[in-house]
Design a protein around this motif. Structure first.
Motif, PDB file in Angstrom:
ATOM      1  N   GLU A  58       5.328  11.676   3.920  1.00  0.00           N
ATOM      2  CA  GLU A  58       6.178  12.280   2.901  1.00  0.00           C
ATOM      3  C   GLU A  58       5.686  11.865   1.515  1.00  0.00           C
ATOM      4  N   ILE A  59       5.858  12.755   0.545  1.00  0.00           N
ATOM      5  CA  ILE A  59       5.566  12.462  -0.865  1.00  0.00           C
ATOM      6  C   ILE A  59       6.752  12.929  -1.695  1.00  0.00           C
ATOM      7  N   GLU A  60       7.193  12.061  -2.603  1.00  0.00           N
ATOM      8  CA  GLU A  60       8.265  12.443  -3.518  1.00  0.00           C
ATOM      9  C   GLU A  60       7.663  12.983  -4.806  1.00  0.00           C
ATOM     10  N   HIS A  61       7.976  14.242  -5.090  1.00  0.00           N
ATOM     11  CA  HIS A  61       7.490  14.923  -6.289  1.00  0.00           C
ATOM     12  C   HIS A  61       8.586  14.924  -7.349  1.00  0.00           C
ATOM     13  N   LYS A  62       8.237  14.537  -8.574  1.00  0.00           N
ATOM     14  CA  LYS A  62       9.123  14.690  -9.730  1.00  0.00           C
ATOM     15  C   LYS A  62       8.295  15.258 -10.875  1.00  0.00           C
ATOM     16  N   ASP A  63       8.875  16.183 -11.642  1.00  0.00           N
ATOM     17  CA  ASP A  63       8.109  16.746 -12.758  1.00  0.00           C
ATOM     18  C   ASP A  63       8.995  16.967 -13.981  1.00  0.00           C
ATOM     19  N   SER A  64       8.349  17.356 -15.072  1.00  0.00           N
ATOM     20  CA  SER A  64       9.028  17.458 -16.365  1.00  0.00           C
ATOM     21  C   SER A  64       9.947  18.664 -16.470  1.00  0.00           C
ATOM     22  N   THR A  65       9.971  19.541 -15.469  1.00  0.00           N
ATOM     23  CA  THR A  65      10.969  20.614 -15.453  1.00  0.00           C
ATOM     24  C   THR A  65      12.307  20.089 -14.926  1.00  0.00           C
ATOM     25  N   GLY A  66      12.318  18.851 -14.434  1.00  0.00           N
ATOM     26  CA  GLY A  66      13.505  18.285 -13.820  1.00  0.00           C
ATOM     27  C   GLY A  66      13.510  18.390 -12.312  1.00  0.00           C
TER      28      GLY A  66
ATOM     29  N   GLN B 267       0.851  -1.200   0.000  1.00  0.00           N
ATOM     30  CA  GLN B 267       0.000   0.000   0.000  1.00  0.00           C
ATOM     31  C   GLN B 267       0.885   1.247   0.000  1.00  0.00           C
ATOM     32  N   TYR B 268       1.568   1.463  -1.097  1.00  0.00           N
ATOM     33  CA  TYR B 268       2.362   2.674  -1.257  1.00  0.00           C
ATOM     34  C   TYR B 268       1.598   3.664  -2.124  1.00  0.00           C
ATOM     35  N   SER B 269       1.939   4.930  -1.971  1.00  0.00           N
ATOM     36  CA  SER B 269       1.342   5.973  -2.805  1.00  0.00           C
ATOM     37  C   SER B 269       2.129   6.058  -4.101  1.00  0.00           C
ATOM     38  N   ASP B 270       1.491   5.730  -5.216  1.00  0.00           N
ATOM     39  CA  ASP B 270       2.154   5.770  -6.513  1.00  0.00           C
ATOM     40  C   ASP B 270       1.198   6.360  -7.545  1.00  0.00           C
ATOM     41  N   VAL B 271       1.315   7.655  -7.762  1.00  0.00           N
ATOM     42  CA  VAL B 271       0.527   8.317  -8.801  1.00  0.00           C
ATOM     43  C   VAL B 271       1.449   8.520  -9.993  1.00  0.00           C
ATOM     44  N   ASP B 272       1.171   7.775 -11.073  1.00  0.00           N
ATOM     45  CA  ASP B 272       2.044   7.788 -12.247  1.00  0.00           C
ATOM     46  C   ASP B 272       1.976   9.129 -12.984  1.00  0.00           C
ATOM     47  N   GLN B 273       2.746   9.211 -14.028  1.00  0.00           N
ATOM     48  CA  GLN B 273       2.911  10.456 -14.783  1.00  0.00           C
ATOM     49  C   GLN B 273       1.560  10.925 -15.351  1.00  0.00           C
ATOM     50  N   HIS B 274       1.239  12.190 -15.077  1.00  0.00           N
ATOM     51  CA  HIS B 274      -0.010  12.780 -15.563  1.00  0.00           C
ATOM     52  C   HIS B 274       0.217  14.285 -15.782  1.00  0.00           C
ATOM     53  N   PRO B 275      -0.643  14.916 -16.588  1.00  0.00           N
ATOM     54  CA  PRO B 275      -0.388  16.294 -17.022  1.00  0.00           C
ATOM     55  C   PRO B 275      -1.255  17.323 -16.288  1.00  0.00           C
TER      56      PRO B 275
ATOM     57  N   LYS C 266      -6.162  17.920 -24.072  1.00  0.00           N
ATOM     58  CA  LYS C 266      -6.608  16.525 -24.129  1.00  0.00           C
ATOM     59  C   LYS C 266      -5.986  15.823 -25.336  1.00  0.00           C
ATOM     60  N   ALA C 267      -6.083  16.456 -26.510  1.00  0.00           N
ATOM     61  CA  ALA C 267      -5.537  15.843 -27.731  1.00  0.00           C
ATOM     62  C   ALA C 267      -4.019  15.666 -27.617  1.00  0.00           C
ATOM     63  N   LYS C 268      -3.371  16.631 -27.014  1.00  0.00           N
ATOM     64  CA  LYS C 268      -1.915  16.578 -26.865  1.00  0.00           C
ATOM     65  C   LYS C 268      -1.497  15.442 -25.946  1.00  0.00           C
ATOM     66  N   TRP C 269      -2.262  15.241 -24.850  1.00  0.00           N
ATOM     67  CA  TRP C 269      -1.920  14.157 -23.920  1.00  0.00           C
ATOM     68  C   TRP C 269      -2.164  12.795 -24.568  1.00  0.00           C
ATOM     69  N   ILE C 270      -3.286  12.646 -25.273  1.00  0.00           N
ATOM     70  CA  ILE C 270      -3.589  11.379 -25.948  1.00  0.00           C
ATOM     71  C   ILE C 270      -2.511  11.054 -26.986  1.00  0.00           C
ATOM     72  N   ALA C 271      -1.990  12.091 -27.650  1.00  0.00           N
ATOM     73  CA  ALA C 271      -0.929  11.909 -28.642  1.00  0.00           C
ATOM     74  C   ALA C 271       0.451  11.739 -28.001  1.00  0.00           C
ATOM     75  N   LYS C 272       0.490  11.768 -26.654  1.00  0.00           N
ATOM     76  CA  LYS C 272       1.755  11.647 -25.896  1.00  0.00           C
ATOM     77  C   LYS C 272       2.759  12.716 -26.317  1.00  0.00           C
ATOM     78  N   ASP C 273       2.232  13.940 -26.404  1.00  0.00           N
ATOM     79  CA  ASP C 273       3.029  15.070 -26.884  1.00  0.00           C
ATOM     80  C   ASP C 273       3.322  16.080 -25.767  1.00  0.00           C
ATOM     81  N   PHE C 274       3.103  15.694 -24.515  1.00  0.00           N
ATOM     82  CA  PHE C 274       3.479  16.549 -23.378  1.00  0.00           C
ATOM     83  C   PHE C 274       4.949  16.306 -23.034  1.00  0.00           C
ATOM     84  N   PRO C 275       5.598  17.268 -22.349  1.00  0.00           N
ATOM     85  CA  PRO C 275       6.939  16.989 -21.824  1.00  0.00           C
ATOM     86  C   PRO C 275       6.870  15.850 -20.817  1.00  0.00           C
ATOM     87  N   LYS C 276       7.982  15.125 -20.650  1.00  0.00           N
ATOM     88  CA  LYS C 276       7.992  13.954 -19.769  1.00  0.00           C
ATOM     89  C   LYS C 276       8.868  14.184 -18.549  1.00  0.00           C
TER      90      LYS C 276
END
Length: 291
Positions: free
Chosen positions: A72-80, A50-58, A269-279
């Motif tokens: 505690e929560i570990e935050h990582k984002d596409s800005t680095g 039962q760990y908190s794991d929210v995968d990559q989302h925009p 929405k269209a950009k996320w479906i096309a996987k065109d957001f920064p990662k």
């Protein structure tokens, strides 16, 4: 209680592998000042299985504010940005034209022991002129936030301005978020003149009288600051106050996106479906747009 006040109960929602209590948005009240979303997380046990794991989302058009009482929560984002947000700290990610992020139990808490995660995740809409700005992340440790005491109460100014003080967190419109806790006995606050704009009074624990009306844990009252003057906390109570000045334009929400322009939501929405957001660097997880 007059018709100018609204009481809202938490509604259970599933986020990742956790149940949270959602307070905003609500069908009769979509936002409070610039705040468009608030989820109460926990208190929930964190441990094996039962760990908190929210995968990559925009996100677009909003800032996410993470504030914890426990855990505690570990935050990582596409800005680095990479940051473990601990109890009492505040993390503030501003999405602007587009960002992705993950939120997880940090590796050092995946040690077979059990921990508690408890706090709030809040979305603050960005002003129209900043909806296309570059994303960035801010972080302040608990000791950097204004903290003060009266005879009966402890205060922390998490964000914005209030009670003659200002948080070091850079925000982009007039707002406030204040954590108030009873010490050893009942406490009383008169907020007249201390906070400006719309206000939400969230009961984190215990009971609170708001102008003589009893509110309990898991409830939120929405009003105007000039209409909610007297708060009385019982000896075990804790409150979050948040709100501020609303924007002149309406804000629209679609999934994790906020905008003053509905067309921008469809574009995101269209950009996320096309996987065109920064990662997020080094992360290939992906949460699909809900059907």
């Amino acid at each position: 209680m007059g018709n100018n006040k609204l009481i809202i109960d938490e509604r259970q929602r599933e986020v990742g592998n956790f149940l949270v209590g959602r307070l905003l948005p609500f069908r009769k009240k979509r936002q409070v000042g610039p705040f468009v979303f608030i989820d109460h997380m926990g208190p929930s046990p964190i441990g094996p299985g039962q760990y908190s794991d929210v995968d990559q989302h925009p996100h677009i058009g909003l800032s996410t504010l993470t504030y914890l009482f426990e855990g505690e929560i570990e935050h990582k984002d596409s800005t680095g940005a990479e940051q473990v947000v601990r109890a009492g700290d505040v993390g503030f990610m501003s999405a602007g034209k587009g960002v992705t992020h993950t939120e997880r139990t940090p590796q050092h808490q995946r040690d077979g022991a059990q921990y508690i995660l408890h706090g709030y995740q809040v979305w603050v809409a960005q002003p129209k002129k900043l909806e296309e700005s570059d994303p960035h992340f801010q972080y302040h440790e608990a000791l950097e936030l204004p903290q003060w005491e009266t005879e009966d109460l402890r205060f922390t100014l998490v964000a914005g301005e209030g009670f003659g003080r200002q948080s070091p967190l850079e925000v982009f419109s007039p707002l406030f978020m204040v954590d108030i806790r009873s010490k050893t006995k009942e406490g009383r606050i008169n907020i007249a003149g201390e906070l400006q704009g719309e206000i939400a009074v969230v009961v984190v624990k215990g009971k609170v009288l708001v102008d003589g009306e009893c509110m309990e844990q898991g409830q939120m009252l929405v009003s105007q600051t000039e209409n909610s003057c007297c708060l009385e906390l019982d000896e075990q109570a804790q409150l979050l106050l948040f709100g501020g000045q609303p924007f002149p334009e309406e804000r629209f929400l679609m999934w994790n996106f906020a905008s003053s322009d509905k067309a921008k939501l469809e574009e995101a929405k269209a950009k996320w479906i096309a996987k065109d957001f920064p990662k997020v660097p080094g992360d290939d997880t992906y949460i699909s747009f809900p059907s």
